[in-house]
Design a protein around this motif. Structure first.
Motif, PDB file in Angstrom:
ATOM      1  N   VAL A 115       7.513   9.271   6.564  1.00 41.11           N
ATOM      2  CA  VAL A 115       7.458   8.396   7.740  1.00 41.11           C
ATOM      3  C   VAL A 115       6.037   8.355   8.300  1.00 41.11           C
ATOM      4  O   VAL A 115       5.524   7.291   8.680  1.00 41.11           O
ATOM      5  CB  VAL A 115       8.454   8.870   8.820  1.00 41.11           C
ATOM      6  N   GLY A 116       5.381   9.509   8.346  1.00 41.49           N
ATOM      7  CA  GLY A 116       4.015   9.552   8.839  1.00 41.49           C
ATOM      8  C   GLY A 116       3.068   8.718   8.000  1.00 41.49           C
ATOM      9  O   GLY A 116       2.220   7.980   8.541  1.00 41.49           O
ATOM     10  N   ILE A 117       3.199   8.794   6.678  1.00 45.37           N
ATOM     11  CA  ILE A 117       2.336   8.004   5.797  1.00 45.37           C
ATOM     12  C   ILE A 117       2.602   6.516   5.989  1.00 45.37           C
ATOM     13  O   ILE A 117       1.672   5.696   5.972  1.00 45.37           O
ATOM     14  CB  ILE A 117       2.564   8.402   4.328  1.00 45.37           C
ATOM     15  N   LEU A 118       3.868   6.131   6.204  1.00 43.99           N
ATOM     16  CA  LEU A 118       4.194   4.728   6.472  1.00 43.99           C
ATOM     17  C   LEU A 118       3.480   4.247   7.729  1.00 43.99           C
ATOM     18  O   LEU A 118       2.876   3.166   7.745  1.00 43.99           O
ATOM     19  CB  LEU A 118       5.709   4.570   6.610  1.00 43.99           C
ATOM     20  N   PHE A 119       3.517   5.053   8.783  1.00 39.24           N
ATOM     21  CA  PHE A 119       2.886   4.645  10.030  1.00 39.24           C
ATOM     22  C   PHE A 119       1.368   4.742   9.953  1.00 39.24           C
ATOM     23  O   PHE A 119       0.668   4.068  10.716  1.00 39.24           O
ATOM     24  CB  PHE A 119       3.432   5.465  11.197  1.00 39.24           C
ATOM     25  N   LYS A 158      -2.818  10.505   0.765  1.00 38.21           N
ATOM     26  CA  LYS A 158      -1.589   9.833   1.201  1.00 38.21           C
ATOM     27  C   LYS A 158      -0.599   9.761   0.045  1.00 38.21           C
ATOM     28  O   LYS A 158       0.613   9.974   0.222  1.00 38.21           O
ATOM     29  CB  LYS A 158      -1.906   8.421   1.701  1.00 38.21           C
ATOM     30  N   ALA A 159      -1.104   9.439  -1.132  1.00 40.30           N
ATOM     31  CA  ALA A 159      -0.246   9.328  -2.309  1.00 40.30           C
ATOM     32  C   ALA A 159       0.385  10.672  -2.655  1.00 40.30           C
ATOM     33  O   ALA A 159       1.581  10.751  -2.964  1.00 40.30           O
ATOM     34  CB  ALA A 159      -1.051   8.800  -3.499  1.00 40.30           C
ATOM     35  N   GLY A 180       4.364  12.899  11.458  1.00 34.60           N
ATOM     36  CA  GLY A 180       4.197  12.982  10.006  1.00 34.60           C
ATOM     37  C   GLY A 180       3.271  14.070   9.534  1.00 34.60           C
ATOM     38  O   GLY A 180       3.125  14.273   8.328  1.00 34.60           O
ATOM     39  N   GLY A 181       2.629  14.790  10.470  1.00 32.70           N
ATOM     40  CA  GLY A 181       1.684  15.816  10.077  1.00 32.70           C
ATOM     41  C   GLY A 181       1.970  17.181  10.674  1.00 32.70           C
ATOM     42  O   GLY A 181       2.331  18.123   9.974  1.00 32.70           O
ATOM     43  N   VAL A 216       0.841  -1.205   0.000  1.00 35.47           N
ATOM     44  CA  VAL A 216       0.000   0.000   0.000  1.00 35.47           C
ATOM     45  C   VAL A 216       0.875   1.253   0.000  1.00 35.47           C
ATOM     46  O   VAL A 216       0.614   2.223  -0.729  1.00 35.47           O
ATOM     47  CB  VAL A 216      -0.940  -0.002   1.219  1.00 35.47           C
ATOM     48  N   PHE A 217       1.928   1.233   0.805  1.00 35.83           N
ATOM     49  CA  PHE A 217       2.818   2.386   0.925  1.00 35.83           C
ATOM     50  C   PHE A 217       3.481   2.725  -0.401  1.00 35.83           C
ATOM     51  O   PHE A 217       3.492   3.891  -0.837  1.00 35.83           O
ATOM     52  CB  PHE A 217       3.872   2.088   1.990  1.00 35.83           C
ATOM     53  N   PHE A 218       4.006   1.722  -1.089  1.00 33.36           N
ATOM     54  CA  PHE A 218       4.724   1.979  -2.334  1.00 33.36           C
ATOM     55  C   PHE A 218       3.776   2.227  -3.511  1.00 33.36           C
ATOM     56  O   PHE A 218       4.149   2.941  -4.451  1.00 33.36           O
ATOM     57  CB  PHE A 218       5.693   0.840  -2.646  1.00 33.36           C
TER      58      PHE A 218
END
Length: 448
Positions: free
Chosen positions: A339-343, A225-226, A310-311, A62-64
């Motif tokens: 990093v925030g989007i990853l978490f 997020k993207a 992350g925000g 999802v992250f990538f």
């Protein structure tokens, strides 16, 4: 015109570049070895079980996918509106998008357990499943990204005499035709990228048995997020490429893109999170403080890393104009946003699986072997910790993506030939300068 005269000569990797390449190859090899071990032993060597059937591999998928979709959107919007201001970032963004979608696609394979299960998507697809649609879009998207990158760089490849031009000639008429084709490619790329990550979001949002995922805002949240992570990765990579390669990033673009990143973060963290959490808090509580606390206070460390680290922190760095003008501030904000989007992805998966649908004893079986101590094959609360095997496989796949970007910077003219004037320095870069891919520049090129 010779390759040297064209100003697009491909230099050689220096010492640091070779060390970087060797490190990536070693990591890819370690990941491959870990995956082969997983194939021989089965998914039991991972931290997944009947409760956490989606874990690190899907989190990173999802992250990538988000990184890839965001990078393609950011690179394509200027092309669609015929703006040349961000031409120096277009090919780099598409290169990153291609590398990230390769990483995302490969993350599916170890998650399935057996690679042969991939054939089921082709031989007997169930079109009622969003997974089938996601698989198809990932494949189409990857092929399109590769072609799009070639379209943006093929005239400069021809100018260099590169075989990757595949017979295309560098002519002014051809360049003009490619500019028109880039517009239509962007017109396809933007909805394709939105579709890619929306379908990924719907994989979660359509799970009616998971209350924490069943929301109409999942797809819009995924698109934001993207945009946040994709622009953040593009900024970080562009700054590093400017420092260690022949790529030149116009310094004035950094605060401009930082401002855009700040807007994306604000929309994502402030507006969409509020739009998602406030109705739920209101429906579950009827006292003012109960509503406020449920709305504003997170329920796990993952939530705080996502929203604060992350925000709030990157937003604070980007909202002040004097701070935003500093490259280090924009890069720091970009890294923290990524990093925030990853978490956020970790938070998403954990909130979906930690609370089980069956809360009464004995719960559900974990699917793991019985050790003979108590009823350890049953659980009412999900728990997951990634194993070293999962981490090695994941790092190896990510290293492959980094290798694609490094080699791309080495062999593909990411800097458009027609915009070289935007990046000229007082002392030109000579052939003795280091190569793209992470090596030092010639001292004269740095003005030292």
């Amino acid at each position: 015109m010779s390759t040297e005269d064209s100003g697009l000569a491909i230099p050689q990797f220096g010492t640091k570049g070779r060390i970087w390449l060797l490190a990536l190859v070693v990591l890819v090899g370690a990941g491959l070895a870990a995956w082969l071990y997983q194939l021989s032993q089965g998914l039991v060597v991972t931290g997944m079980d009947n409760v956490f059937s989606w874990a690190l591999y899907i989190m990173l998928f999802v992250f990538f996918v988000g990184l890839s979709a965001g990078g393609l959107i950011i690179s394509s919007v200027p092309k669609f509106f015929h703006s040349k201001r961000y031409d120096s970032l277009a090919a780099l963004g598409v290169l990153l998008s291609f590398a990230c979608i390769v990483v995302a696609g490969l993350m599916i394979i170890p998650d399935l357990g057996r690679p042969s299960q991939l054939t089921g998507f082709i031989t007997s697809p169930d079109f009622r499943s969003p997974m089938v649609w996601d698989f198809g879009i990932v494949v189409v998207y990857g092929l399109f990204s590769a072609w799009y990158l070639w379209l943006l760089t093929r005239r400069d490849l021809a100018k260099m005499g590169s075989p990757l031009a595949f017979g295309v000639q560098d002519t002014e008429t051809g360049r003009e035709a490619d500019r028109k084709k880039a517009f239509w490619a962007a017109a396809v790329a933007i909805p394709l990228a939105i579709m890619l990550h929306s379908v990924t979001g719907w994989i979660f949002g359509l799970q009616i048995g998971r209350g924490d995922w069943f929301s109409p805002l999942v797809a819009p949240m995924f698109i934001m997020k993207a945009l946040v992570s994709g622009l953040g990765l593009l900024l970080v990579t562009a700054v590093l490429a400017d420092k260690f390669t022949r790529y030149r990033l116009p310094e004035k673009l950094v605060p401009e893109l930082g401002k855009i990143l700040g807007v994306f973060i604000a929309l994502h963290i402030v507006y969409l999170v509020a739009a998602e959490r406030l109705p739920i808090a209101w429906a579950e509580n009827f006292e003012f403080w109960a509503i406020t606390s449920s709305f504003l206070i997170g329920d796990s460390i993952h939530f705080w890393i996502w929203t604060v680290v992350g925000g709030a922190i990157p937003l604070a760095l980007l909202v002040i104009p004097s701070v935003r003008k500093k490259v280090w501030a924009v890069v720091t904000a970009s890294v923290l946003a990524i990093v925030g989007i990853l978490f956020e992805g970790i938070y998403l998966v954990f909130t979906g699986y930690t609370e089980l649908n069956i809360g009464d004893s004995p719960g559900v079986t974990t699917g793991r072997g019985y050790t003979g101590i108590g009823a350890d094959v049953w659980t009412t609360v999900g728990a997951y910790t990634p194993t070293p095997i999962e981490l090695l496989v994941s790092v190896g796949i990510i290293a492959l993506g980094a290798l694609i970007v490094t080699v791309g910077l080495r062999f593909i003219p990411i800097q458009p030939g027609e915009t070289v004037g935007l990046h000229e320095r007082d002392t030109p870069v000579t052939d003795a300068a280091v190569a793209d891919g992470g090596c030092e520049r010639d001292e004269r090129a740095r003005g030292e």
